[in-house]
Design a protein around this motif. Structure first.
Motif, PDB file in Angstrom:
ATOM      1  N   TYR A   1      88.699  30.945  56.822  1.00  0.00           N
ATOM      2  CA  TYR A   1      87.263  30.830  56.612  1.00  0.00           C
ATOM      3  C   TYR A   1      86.786  31.658  55.426  1.00  0.00           C
ATOM      4  N   GLN A   2      87.496  32.718  55.102  1.00  0.00           N
ATOM      5  CA  GLN A   2      87.167  33.474  53.898  1.00  0.00           C
ATOM      6  C   GLN A   2      87.494  32.661  52.649  1.00  0.00           C
ATOM      7  N   ILE A   3      88.565  31.881  52.707  1.00  0.00           N
ATOM      8  CA  ILE A   3      88.885  30.969  51.608  1.00  0.00           C
ATOM      9  C   ILE A   3      87.775  29.923  51.470  1.00  0.00           C
ATOM     10  N   PHE A   4      87.353  29.368  52.605  1.00  0.00           N
ATOM     11  CA  PHE A   4      86.252  28.404  52.569  1.00  0.00           C
ATOM     12  C   PHE A   4      84.983  29.035  52.011  1.00  0.00           C
ATOM     13  N   LEU A   5      84.743  30.304  52.359  1.00  0.00           N
ATOM     14  CA  LEU A   5      83.539  30.981  51.868  1.00  0.00           C
ATOM     15  C   LEU A   5      83.558  31.103  50.353  1.00  0.00           C
ATOM     16  N   ILE A   6      84.708  31.455  49.797  1.00  0.00           N
ATOM     17  CA  ILE A   6      84.824  31.531  48.339  1.00  0.00           C
ATOM     18  C   ILE A   6      84.606  30.154  47.728  1.00  0.00           C
ATOM     19  N   GLY A   7      85.162  29.128  48.368  1.00  0.00           N
ATOM     20  CA  GLY A   7      84.970  27.770  47.878  1.00  0.00           C
ATOM     21  C   GLY A   7      83.508  27.360  47.898  1.00  0.00           C
ATOM     22  N   GLU A   8      82.786  27.723  48.958  1.00  0.00           N
ATOM     23  CA  GLU A   8      81.373  27.368  49.055  1.00  0.00           C
ATOM     24  C   GLU A   8      80.536  28.124  48.030  1.00  0.00           C
ATOM     25  N   GLN A   9      80.889  29.387  47.782  1.00  0.00           N
ATOM     26  CA  GLN A   9      80.182  30.139  46.744  1.00  0.00           C
ATOM     27  C   GLN A   9      80.421  29.507  45.371  1.00  0.00           C
ATOM     28  N   LEU A  10      81.645  29.035  45.146  1.00  0.00           N
ATOM     29  CA  LEU A  10      81.957  28.331  43.896  1.00  0.00           C
ATOM     30  C   LEU A  10      81.166  27.030  43.804  1.00  0.00           C
ATOM     31  N   ARG A  11      81.152  26.278  44.890  1.00  0.00           N
ATOM     32  CA  ARG A  11      80.418  25.014  44.914  1.00  0.00           C
ATOM     33  C   ARG A  11      78.943  25.223  44.604  1.00  0.00           C
ATOM     34  N   SER A  12      78.358  26.247  45.180  1.00  0.00           N
ATOM     35  CA  SER A  12      76.947  26.541  44.947  1.00  0.00           C
ATOM     36  C   SER A  12      76.688  26.872  43.478  1.00  0.00           C
ATOM     37  N   CYS A  13      77.553  27.688  42.888  1.00  0.00           N
ATOM     38  CA  CYS A  13      77.394  28.065  41.474  1.00  0.00           C
ATOM     39  C   CYS A  13      77.572  26.854  40.560  1.00  0.00           C
ATOM     40  N   MET A  14      78.564  26.021  40.871  1.00  0.00           N
ATOM     41  CA  MET A  14      78.812  24.856  40.028  1.00  0.00           C
ATOM     42  C   MET A  14      77.654  23.860  40.100  1.00  0.00           C
ATOM     43  N   ASN A  15      77.054  23.744  41.276  1.00  0.00           N
ATOM     44  CA  ASN A  15      75.860  22.898  41.386  1.00  0.00           C
ATOM     45  C   ASN A  15      74.718  23.491  40.571  1.00  0.00           C
ATOM     46  N   GLY A  16      74.622  24.816  40.583  1.00  0.00           N
ATOM     47  CA  GLY A  16      73.550  25.480  39.874  1.00  0.00           C
ATOM     48  C   GLY A  16      73.604  25.317  38.364  1.00  0.00           C
ATOM     49  N   VAL A  17      74.811  25.193  37.812  1.00  0.00           N
ATOM     50  CA  VAL A  17      74.944  25.057  36.355  1.00  0.00           C
ATOM     51  C   VAL A  17      75.162  23.607  35.937  1.00  0.00           C
ATOM     52  N   GLY A  18      75.063  22.680  36.873  1.00  0.00           N
ATOM     53  CA  GLY A  18      75.135  21.267  36.533  1.00  0.00           C
ATOM     54  C   GLY A  18      76.525  20.690  36.372  1.00  0.00           C
ATOM     55  N   LEU A  19      77.543  21.399  36.854  1.00  0.00           N
ATOM     56  CA  LEU A  19      78.908  20.877  36.741  1.00  0.00           C
ATOM     57  C   LEU A  19      79.176  19.772  37.762  1.00  0.00           C
ATOM     58  N   VAL A  20      78.451  19.785  38.860  1.00  0.00           N
ATOM     59  CA  VAL A  20      78.594  18.741  39.878  1.00  0.00           C
ATOM     60  C   VAL A  20      77.480  17.724  39.663  1.00  0.00           C
TER      61      VAL A  20
END
Length: 385
Positions: free
Chosen positions: A19-38
């Motif tokens: 779940y800590q791995i998932f947490l890092i992934g979700e933090q990455l997903r949030s940042c990537m959405n924020g900068v328009g990569l997704v």
């Protein structure tokens, strides 16, 4: 006294590192959405919704100093892909530093086939809901002489889930609480009980979902998870508490005075109590290795019992990294009726030798049994017979 986890509701065994791995992934997903990569993309007249491009992602990871170089970025992304946090849009490629499209599973229907990831996002919603409210359920409590910060009562958790619409009924809320405990997301403060709708039992979150993690932590956590999987080859005793095999709660048979807790005047922002003080003690007088148990000179004697499951399970708890042993037995459960006792080592389950398997593997064998009973062979020391 200790409770046990229900066979019907026990999900795939996981550890905190997952779940800590998932947490890092979700933090990455949030940042990537924020900068328009997704975003929605097109290739050869075909549209791909909510996806990101491999080489663009690597560019950003290096440029934002989240990764030291492009190879390191690819390595980290492949670990996240290995844990099914995202996938290639056609499931044809590993993550590459190329013009290939990938999508986070949260952004498409493929997440439905990944129970651990589904549970993670359910946990995330619950955690943020509880922590964002000024009138939340987290308090500091004193249990005997120990203070437990940011803890909550079982009844408060159940009522909260129903009140916020995260569970339709109290029964569903209880099932959710047991799922979280079985997956190490929450814990009874002294590891003596499974989750229960009880105002005398206290629980805490094991995982700080607000903690910001470095991308490089993915590699460390992945190694920890891999070593945990391989740990049954070790001869050292287990340091961390084992999760529960059955969910029958027999804490009502305990003296309620022993479980009495007192709410303290405190704020929700206090730091969690030192979890090193909360580890339960093993019942073993000495931890034996598999080789010692199989030695011709062993003082352990093998016996076999058949345990029939009742409506709530088998009624015992196991621990160990190989060999696995019986930590507690519900005195009014099926295991006790069959003659199972604490400190017995588990030799086989339904005819399969499990002496060198850890408690997670043994638990899965029992959980996956297609019958309403299990045949279990155990080894008992002569002094305990």
């Amino acid at each position: 006294m200790t409770d046990h986890s229900r066979k019907d509701f026990c999900p795939v065994v996981s550890t905190l590192s997952t779940y800590q791995i998932f947490l890092i992934g979700e933090q990455l997903r949030s940042c990537m959405n924020g900068v328009g990569l997704v975003r929605d993309r097109k290739y050869r007249l075909r549209s791909y919704k909510s996806c990101f491009q491999g080489n663009e992602t690597v560019d950003w990871l290096v440029r934002s100093k989240r990764c030291e170089d492009r190879l390191f970025a690819v390595r980290i992304m492949r670990v996240l892909q290995k844990w099914a946090f995202f996938h290639h849009v056609c499931d044809d490629h590993k993550f590459k530093d190329e013009m290939l499209f990938y999508r986070f599973r949260r952004d498409d229907d493929t997440i439905r086939s990944h129970k651990d990831l589904l549970l993670f996002y359910k946990v995330l919603d619950i955690y943020h809901s509880i922590n964002s409210s000024k009138k939340g359920i987290l308090r500091s409590y004193q249990l005997k002489e120990q203070v437990y910060a940011r803890a909550f009562m079982g009844t408060a958790f159940v009522d909260w889930l129903v009140k916020t619409g995260m569970a339709d009924t109290k029964e569903q809320a209880i099932i959710t609480g047991r799922q979280l405990l079985e997956n190490d997301i929450i814990r009874h403060v002294t590891d003596d009980h499974h989750f229960r709708n009880d105002n005398m039992l206290l629980y805490q979150f094991n995982l700080d979902l607000d903690q910001r993690r470095r991308m490089s932590d993915v590699l460390i956590l992945d190694d920890q998870r891999r070593m945990s999987t391989d740990s049954h080859n070790s001869t050292e005793p287990q340091d961390t508490p084992t999760r529960f095999l059955e969910s029958h709660d027999f804490s009502t048979h305990a003296n309620t005075c022993d479980n009495e807790c007192y709410e303290m005047n405190s704020t929700e922002t206090e730091k969690p109590a030192n979890t090193s003080l909360m580890q339960p003690n093993s019942v073993l007088l000495r931890y034996e290795t598999a080789d010692e148990l199989e030695s011709p000179d062993t003082p352990y004697i093998k016996s076999c019992v058949r345990i029939f499951s009742d409506s709530v399970g088998y009624g015992f708890v196991i621990r160990g990294i190989g060999p696995t042993y019986v930590q507690t037995v519900d005195p009014e459960g099926p295991a006790a009726d069959a003659g199972l006792k604490v400190r017995q080592y588990v030799y086989s389950v339904n005819g399969v030798n499990v002496l060198r398997e850890d408690h997670h593997s043994v638990a899965q064998r029992i959980i996956n049994s297609e019958r309403d009973y299990i045949n279990i062979c155990v080894m008992s020391h002569k002094r305990d017979m």
